[in-house]
Design an enzyme around this catalytic site. Structure first.
Site, short mmCIF file in Angstrom:
data_model
loop_
_atom_site.label_atom_id
_atom_site.label_comp_id
_atom_site.label_asym_id
_atom_site.label_seq_id
_atom_site.Cartn_x
_atom_site.Cartn_y
_atom_site.Cartn_z
N HIS A 141 8.37 2.06 4.86
CA HIS A 141 7.20 2.75 4.32
C HIS A 141 5.91 2.01 4.72
O HIS A 141 4.94 2.61 5.20
CB HIS A 141 7.33 2.83 2.80
CG HIS A 141 6.15 3.41 2.09
ND1 HIS A 141 6.20 4.62 1.44
CD2 HIS A 141 4.88 2.96 1.90
CE1 HIS A 141 5.03 4.89 0.89
NE2 HIS A 141 4.21 3.88 1.15
N GLU A 142 5.92 0.69 4.55
CA GLU A 142 4.74 -0.10 4.90
C GLU A 142 4.49 -0.13 6.40
O GLU A 142 3.34 -0.13 6.85
CB GLU A 142 4.90 -1.53 4.37
CG GLU A 142 5.07 -1.64 2.87
CD GLU A 142 3.92 -0.99 2.13
OE1 GLU A 142 2.77 -1.01 2.63
OE2 GLU A 142 4.16 -0.42 1.05
N HIS B 297 2.35 2.70 7.56
CA HIS B 297 0.91 2.43 7.43
C HIS B 297 0.41 1.49 8.53
O HIS B 297 -0.67 1.68 9.08
CB HIS B 297 0.63 1.80 6.07
CG HIS B 297 0.85 2.71 4.90
ND1 HIS B 297 0.18 3.90 4.73
CD2 HIS B 297 1.69 2.61 3.84
CE1 HIS B 297 0.58 4.49 3.61
NE2 HIS B 297 1.51 3.73 3.06
#
Length: 504
Positions: free
Chosen positions: A187-188, A191
């Site tokens: 998920h990170e 980004h």
């Protein structure tokens, strides 16, 4: 130190050279006009002394101060489960500010190890696990606490679903905890990849209590980029949930692989849904901010709206989560009594609400700080400087500075070109009786290209420029190349802290 708190060169005698500086009493956006330049007595420099208007007489007690380092980095979207607090843009770190070695010795000349000192002092953020795309991955100590909690809770559930596992259920539960945080890391990384695609530097990724944080150093330039940057994290969590759902079709239900894959599918759905809630500091809050920014044309309006929605969301979580759990709306059996599960739910809700409320408040505070950052102007903060040749005795250089009302020394060559800046910390370390026998060259730091900054720099651009080349003093020059003065890191840090206080 004078009454304004500004540092200066030690006084060597003589009368008053002017009132104390007010340059750190207030940071104003106004561009101070240059006054008539003052040529120091017997100065070897053929040109006039460069001097900003905010001059002050040197004082005896002035010493460089080691200002506390406000955190420099903007913490950005990319939180899984919960978002970490935003951080202020970092002022330049003072390098070698504590050097007070013997005057004239080699160990006080220059700051060749400045970068090494900066790296050693840089916060690690926990246990370094490696690097992906050049970005360091850290695991905060709080992660181990949460991983243990997940292992204990999930292990208890496995005892009901797969009782034949016995004690091995905790090993399976530990594997689930690690796999879950691997999903958070993905998920990170979404980004991070988006930020790097937009040429936004990423300082680090940190896995921590209730999720993770991607520290992106700069704000997005457009609301569209802000929206994409926030949305890619929940989107990838949804994709992972779909992958795990497909994996469930290929394994036997009620087995260890089946239970693990089902748990990971549900947990990624929860991560995506939670992060899509429209309140800062969650990804959904960033998306809401981008939408309001697009509609109003003002990023601050978007931040205010998303921050207040985030605070409302925190209150809703604090009150609503225990009520939903107790009513059975989340799948558990409804109960009217207050038991251990009810207390646990209330504690979990309080922690989540506190994280969201704090993150929303910090987001709002940092936005207000950025509105004030343009007030940090190199021209306003610069000290008047006196040019001296390298062989000039320190006592003579200080006398010239006193006569000119200057607070810094710049070493020039025979043609009057600047070659070094005399370090204030080194001057303070020289006893007065030795100053006639010590040349300023032994106390100077050779100028590199990064140590020459434009007098027109301000705000985050100024902080980024100073942070790129850590030093205690910088030569400030006009666009024409003319010396304007010397900028001290301590002055910038004091002004930065005052800007933060006014934005709180």
């Amino acid at each position: 130190m004078d009454e304004s708190g500004a540092s200066g060169l030690p006084r060597t005698g003589g009368g008053d050279s002017g009132p104390p500086s007010e340059q750190d009493a207030a940071v104003t956006p106004a561009d101070p006009e240059r006054t008539d330049s003052t040529k120091p007595a017997d100065s070897p420099r053929p040109t006039d002394t460069a001097r900003p208007t905010d001059t002050a007489k040197p004082t005896d007690t002035a010493k460089p101060t080691d200002s506390p380092q406000p955190k420099a980095r903007t913490e950005r979207p990319g939180t899984s489960g919960a978002a970490g607090p935003e951080q202020a843009p970092a002022p330049v770190r003072a390098a070698a500010s504590s050097d007070k070695g013997d005057a004239g010795s080699d160990d006080v000349k220059g700051s060749g190890t400045a970068q090494e000192k900066q790296e050693k002092k840089a916060p690690g953020g926990g246990l370094l696990m490696g690097r992906i795309f050049g970005v360091p991955i850290y695991v905060a100590p709080s992660w181990f606490l949460v991983a243990a909690l997940i292992t204990w809770v999930f292990g208890g559930q496995l005892d009901r679903v797969l009782p034949e596992l016995g004690g091995a259920r905790y090993l399976v539960a530990l594997f689930f905890a690690v796999a879950f945080y691997a999903s958070v890391l993905v998920h990170e990384l979404a980004h991070t990849v988006a930020a790097l695609r937009y040429k936004l530097p990423v300082r680090k990724i940190q896995l921590q209590f209730f999720g993770g944080v991607s520290e992106i150093e700069k704000e997005s330039e457009t609301p569209g980029r802000e929206f994409v940057l926030a949305f890619v994290g929940p989107l990838l969590s949804l994709v992972l949930a779909g992958v795990f759902y497909a994996g469930m079709q290929a394994v036997e239900p009620g087995t260890v692989p089946g239970v693990l894959i089902a748990g990971l599918m549900i947990s990624n759905l929860i991560v995506a849904a939670f992060n899509l809630l429209p309140g800062l500091p969650l990804d959904g809050g960033r998306m809401l901010r981008a939408v309001v920014w697009k509609i109003t044309g003002k990023p601050m309006s978007g931040t205010v709206a998303a921050a207040w929605v985030g605070r409302a969301l925190a209150v809703s979580v604090l009150i609503g989560l225990p009520l939903l759990t107790q009513s059975g709306a989340l799948g558990a059996e409804a109960t009217d009594s207050v038991g251990m599960d009810t207390v646990t739910d209330a504690l979990l809700a309080a922690i989540l609400a506190a994280i969201i409320w704090t993150g929303a408040g910090n987001s709002l505070r940092m936005a207000r700080l950025r509105e004030r950052l343009p007030e940090l102007r190199a021209r306003t903060l610069t000290r008047r400087a006196v040019p001296v040749e390298s062989a000039t005795p320190l006592s003579e250089a200080l006398r010239r500075a006193n006569d000119a009302g200057a607070r810094a020394l710049v070493v020039v060559n025979g043609h009057g070109d600047p070659v070094a800046v005399v370090r204030e910390a080194a001057i303070v370390g020289v006893p007065e009786h030795r100053r006639p026998w010590v040349a300023v060259s032994g106390l100077a730091q050779d100028l590199t290209e990064g140590m020459k900054v434009s007098a027109e720099l301000s705000g985050e651009e100024l902080l980024d420029t100073l942070r790129a080349t850590p030093a205690t003093e910088y030569l400030v020059v006009e666009d024409t190349g003319e010396i304007y003065g010397v900028l001290s890191t301590s002055d910038v840090e004091r002004a930065f802290v005052k800007a933060m206080d006014r934005s709180g």
